[in-house]
Design a protein around this motif. Structure first.
Motif, PDB file in Angstrom:
ATOM      1  N   SER A  46      -1.317   9.965  -6.345  1.00  0.00           N
ATOM      2  CA  SER A  46       0.032  10.460  -6.650  1.00  0.00           C
ATOM      3  C   SER A  46       0.194  10.833  -8.118  1.00  0.00           C
ATOM      4  O   SER A  46       1.049  11.653  -8.459  1.00  0.00           O
ATOM      5  N   TRP A  47      -0.608  10.240  -8.998  1.00  0.00           N
ATOM      6  CA  TRP A  47      -0.534  10.581 -10.424  1.00  0.00           C
ATOM      7  C   TRP A  47      -1.598  11.615 -10.789  1.00  0.00           C
ATOM      8  O   TRP A  47      -1.306  12.663 -11.335  1.00  0.00           O
TER       9      TRP A  47
ATOM     10  N   PHE B  26      -1.200  15.070  -8.603  1.00  0.00           N
ATOM     11  CA  PHE B  26       0.101  15.749  -8.467  1.00  0.00           C
ATOM     12  C   PHE B  26      -0.012  17.152  -9.032  1.00  0.00           C
ATOM     13  O   PHE B  26      -0.584  17.330 -10.097  1.00  0.00           O
TER      14      PHE B  26
ATOM     15  N   HIS C 231       5.400  15.826   2.645  1.00  0.00           N
ATOM     16  CA  HIS C 231       6.377  16.765   2.084  1.00  0.00           C
ATOM     17  C   HIS C 231       6.524  17.985   3.004  1.00  0.00           C
ATOM     18  O   HIS C 231       7.641  18.479   3.228  1.00  0.00           O
TER      19      HIS C 231
ATOM     20  N   VAL D 299       1.951   4.029  -1.063  1.00  0.00           N
ATOM     21  CA  VAL D 299       3.018   4.669  -1.841  1.00  0.00           C
ATOM     22  C   VAL D 299       2.454   5.607  -2.906  1.00  0.00           C
ATOM     23  O   VAL D 299       3.061   6.622  -3.230  1.00  0.00           O
ATOM     24  N   ASN D 300       1.270   5.273  -3.432  1.00  0.00           N
ATOM     25  CA  ASN D 300       0.730   6.105  -4.514  1.00  0.00           C
ATOM     26  C   ASN D 300      -0.419   6.999  -4.055  1.00  0.00           C
ATOM     27  O   ASN D 300      -1.260   7.392  -4.833  1.00  0.00           O
TER      28      ASN D 300
ATOM     29  N   VAL E 112       1.568   4.902 -18.201  1.00  0.00           N
ATOM     30  CA  VAL E 112       2.270   5.619 -17.139  1.00  0.00           C
ATOM     31  C   VAL E 112       3.267   4.648 -16.517  1.00  0.00           C
ATOM     32  O   VAL E 112       2.865   3.640 -15.931  1.00  0.00           O
TER      33      VAL E 112
ATOM     34  N   THR F 275       5.034  13.994 -15.550  1.00  0.00           N
ATOM     35  CA  THR F 275       5.976  13.274 -14.689  1.00  0.00           C
ATOM     36  C   THR F 275       5.677  13.698 -13.256  1.00  0.00           C
ATOM     37  O   THR F 275       5.467  14.883 -13.001  1.00  0.00           O
ATOM     38  N   THR F 276       5.607  12.740 -12.349  1.00  0.00           N
ATOM     39  CA  THR F 276       5.246  13.056 -10.954  1.00  0.00           C
ATOM     40  C   THR F 276       6.112  12.268  -9.979  1.00  0.00           C
ATOM     41  O   THR F 276       6.735  11.275 -10.342  1.00  0.00           O
ATOM     42  N   TYR F 277       6.112  12.752  -8.724  1.00  0.00           N
ATOM     43  CA  TYR F 277       6.771  11.998  -7.654  1.00  0.00           C
ATOM     44  C   TYR F 277       5.954  12.149  -6.387  1.00  0.00           C
ATOM     45  O   TYR F 277       5.148  13.081  -6.261  1.00  0.00           O
TER      46      TYR F 277
ATOM     47  N   ASP G 139       7.342   7.107  -4.812  1.00  0.00           N
ATOM     48  CA  ASP G 139       6.709   6.762  -6.092  1.00  0.00           C
ATOM     49  C   ASP G 139       7.134   7.788  -7.140  1.00  0.00           C
ATOM     50  O   ASP G 139       7.063   8.988  -6.890  1.00  0.00           O
TER      51      ASP G 139
ATOM     52  N   ARG H  92       6.568   8.592 -11.388  1.00  0.00           N
ATOM     53  CA  ARG H  92       5.803   8.159 -12.561  1.00  0.00           C
ATOM     54  C   ARG H  92       6.027   9.100 -13.733  1.00  0.00           C
ATOM     55  O   ARG H  92       6.249  10.302 -13.538  1.00  0.00           O
ATOM     56  N   SER H  93       5.920   8.549 -14.915  1.00  0.00           N
ATOM     57  CA  SER H  93       5.953   9.399 -16.101  1.00  0.00           C
ATOM     58  C   SER H  93       5.374   8.634 -17.271  1.00  0.00           C
ATOM     59  O   SER H  93       5.402   7.403 -17.301  1.00  0.00           O
ATOM     60  N   VAL H  94       4.870   9.373 -18.243  1.00  0.00           N
ATOM     61  CA  VAL H  94       4.454   8.745 -19.501  1.00  0.00           C
ATOM     62  C   VAL H  94       5.656   8.582 -20.431  1.00  0.00           C
ATOM     63  O   VAL H  94       5.537   7.955 -21.477  1.00  0.00           O
TER      64      VAL H  94
END
Lengths: 386, 386
Positions: free
Chosen positions: A205-206, A209, A216, A249-250, B189, B236-238, B261, B263-265
């Motif tokens: 997911s990170w 992405f 989705h 989740v990730n 992250v 930044t991700t989702y 989920d 995430r971001s830095v």
């Protein structure tokens, strides 16, 4: 249309009806015997063999188990009248290890499957015996079946095979259900069901992405499906009933699926809905950079005849003669198959009961003789010379 | 910044490094002992007790298991230098019944959790012993922990509790991981994770159409989420990672859920994404006539210090002195906690290895002495008088 009161006054018919009145305990015993042979959809073999043997002993011609697993037999007529197909399904929704022993409670019989559809099969056998005892020959031939795959994923498999064989020899078809003795179904709710499976590249997911996500894609498809406009008349519906997808989740999901149900009383409205829904499903895959796999998991034809169709009028006249208060509803039964073929079809019933598809299913024995007369008189009227 | 070559030439430091060189077999034995105590997230008690006992025998002050289950200890300095927090997490991703016996294959050690994070805990213990043997007193205090809940749903629980206690006593924090000896992490992250559960009236797909469907609501939410725009810098991700919903194809779903989920830095970018995503989630429920329940299942703070921050420069100087080739990457480790607090934090490592979070995880023993020196020199430099 046959005049019902003169039909019922005919001495042979009166004799047949008297036999039914006198043999309710035997019919009840037959329903219990049938019910206690487990018969889940796709595993109807043992019950089918039992019914085929009964057909043989009742003197039906060509009594056999056909390629679809149906118990079949023919009671030839004298000629000159329309042929009629009659069917009472063999299968139940209950797994093989379900306790199907029948309990009696006063006038009730309790067991999973007793009303749906053991009592209907017993009534079909009783009808033949009553005709035999009374020496009645119908004008048209009677094509009889106790058929497989009426429930769930059986997808009307047995009835489809039966009607494919006999449709050129009959003018109408009658499906027999155990419960709701006052009901006549002449509008078949058709359904088309798909399992839709999306796959996509997925990934972390990170780190990956915005790699394509099967979830989705699925979400966009469901959103567009949920905005589909459908007519209320002819009634037409859709539903995304079950979804699954993803692993953690990730993780960007590599796979996700949904089960989609579409129904209508009108074949064209159903086909139109299906065309629009599948276009959404495929557009979502293309736009979301994924793949889609479609599995047709249900296909029950829609169709109907009007309330004033002679076959419906005949069944209603039988109801009137027996003191029943007719009502109609659209439903999905074995009658979907002839109605989908453009052949007049109805579904009529034997007794009252409740809790079908539940372990506490039960029927009342009181109405059973009226129910057997219901199908006997319908059979006589619908095979009479016009 | 401390001059690394003069630091390494100091006789006591040279003695400590010589002790490390001479005791690699002992450090390897320690890593094996630790690895063979199962320690899944939320079940780190036995391993924590072992590490606490080692802390006691190494003479640390206030050696204890704290309320969060961390093994803790303090090695007081002489005063006048900055305090430093150092932590190597206790927990593994492997269930309690996983075979964690360590196999040797040439220069490799193979076992689930050997690199993530047993060898890092062993290195922390070896560092203390080397300092003791060499009679080194740091200027600032060393606050040491082997902490719980770094993996998965542990949500950095142990590190959060540890840093809450010591943040006013330290100028920086160092997280220690087993693998990727050349890596320095100074960008954390952050993540926020929700389980989103929709409920709606539901019903029968034919009889109750178009009753509100939890799956249809979920689909619309996912569709809108999938169209969210997020910055690439700060990255930044989702992800909607997992979905479930519904019972049967012909039942309008009364319940459906998803795991999301984000995430971001950058903490502000993460907060902005969360605000927009939750608005979508709530709008979908309202417009679809359903209810929504939000469960925060993950909360790891984002944060970073620049590549030229003195703490990063110090760690890079240590790498250079040891002949390592530094690279950086953004990741989620125990260093998220200080970075999220605005405290300088880094994550550095002990050796090389692969297949972390898999049963075939392994490490190389060759780099271990360099790895112990890596944290020892960092500890000395970061607690030195400025």
């Amino acid at each position: 249309m046959v005049d019902m009161s003169s039909l019922m006054r005919a001495p042979a018919v009166a004799k047949a009806m008297a036999w039914v009145e006198a043999h309710v305990p035997q019919i009840v015993e037959e329903a219990i015997r049938i019910c206690e042979i487990p018969s889940p959809t796709f595993e109807e073999g043992e019950r089918a063999a039992y019914v085929r043997d009964r057909f043989l002993r009742l003197g039906l011609c060509a009594a056999e188990i056909d390629a679809a697993g149906n118990a079949r037999g023919v009671r030839p007529g004298t000629g000159g009248g329309p042929g009629l197909a009659m069917a009472a399904h063999l299968d139940t929704v209950f797994p093989k290890d379900t306790d199907v022993r029948v309990k009696r409670q006063g006038t009730r019989l309790l067991a999973p499957g007793i009303g749906d559809n053991s009592v209907a099969i017993a009534a079909l056998l009783a009808m033949v015996e009553a005709l035999n005892v009374a020496g009645i020959k119908t004008a048209g031939d009677l094509y009889l079946a106790s058929d497989t795959g009426e429930e769930g994923l059986g997808d009307l498999k047995g009835m489809k095979a039966f009607m494919a064989d006999v449709k050129d020899h009959v003018a109408a078809a009658v499906a027999i259900e155990g419960m709701k003795i006052n009901r006549i179904i002449h509008v078949a709710v058709g359904s088309r069901r798909y399992k839709v499976t999306y796959t996509a590249r997925g990934g972390h997911s990170w780190g990956h992405f915005p790699s394509p996500s099967a979830i989705h894609i699925l979400g966009r498809a469901i959103a567009d499906i949920s905005r589909l406009e459908v007519p209320t008349d002819p009634k037409t519906t859709y539903n995304v009933g079950v979804i699954h997808g993803g692993t953690t989740v990730n993780t960007i999901a590599a796979e996700a699926d949904m089960l989609v149900d579409m129904r209508s009383v009108d074949p064209r409205a159903l086909a139109d809905l299906e065309r629009r829904l599948l276009a959404i499903v495929e557009t979502a895959a293309r736009e979301g950079d994924g793949q889609v796999k479609l599995d047709l998991v249900g296909d029950r034809p829609a169709g109907s005849i009007p309330a004033d169709h002679p076959v419906v009028e005949t069944c209603r006249a039988v109801h009137r003669a027996l003191g029943l208060t007719t009502y109609s509803e659209a439903s999905s039964t074995d009658a979907n198959v002839p109605l989908g073929q453009g052949l007049p079809g109805v579904c009529i019933s034997i007794t009252e009961g409740a809790n079908e598809h539940r372990l506490d299913e039960y029927i009342e024995t009181g109405p059973i003789p009226v129910g057997v007369k219901n199908i006997l008189l319908a059979a006589l009227a619908l095979t009479s010379k016009r």
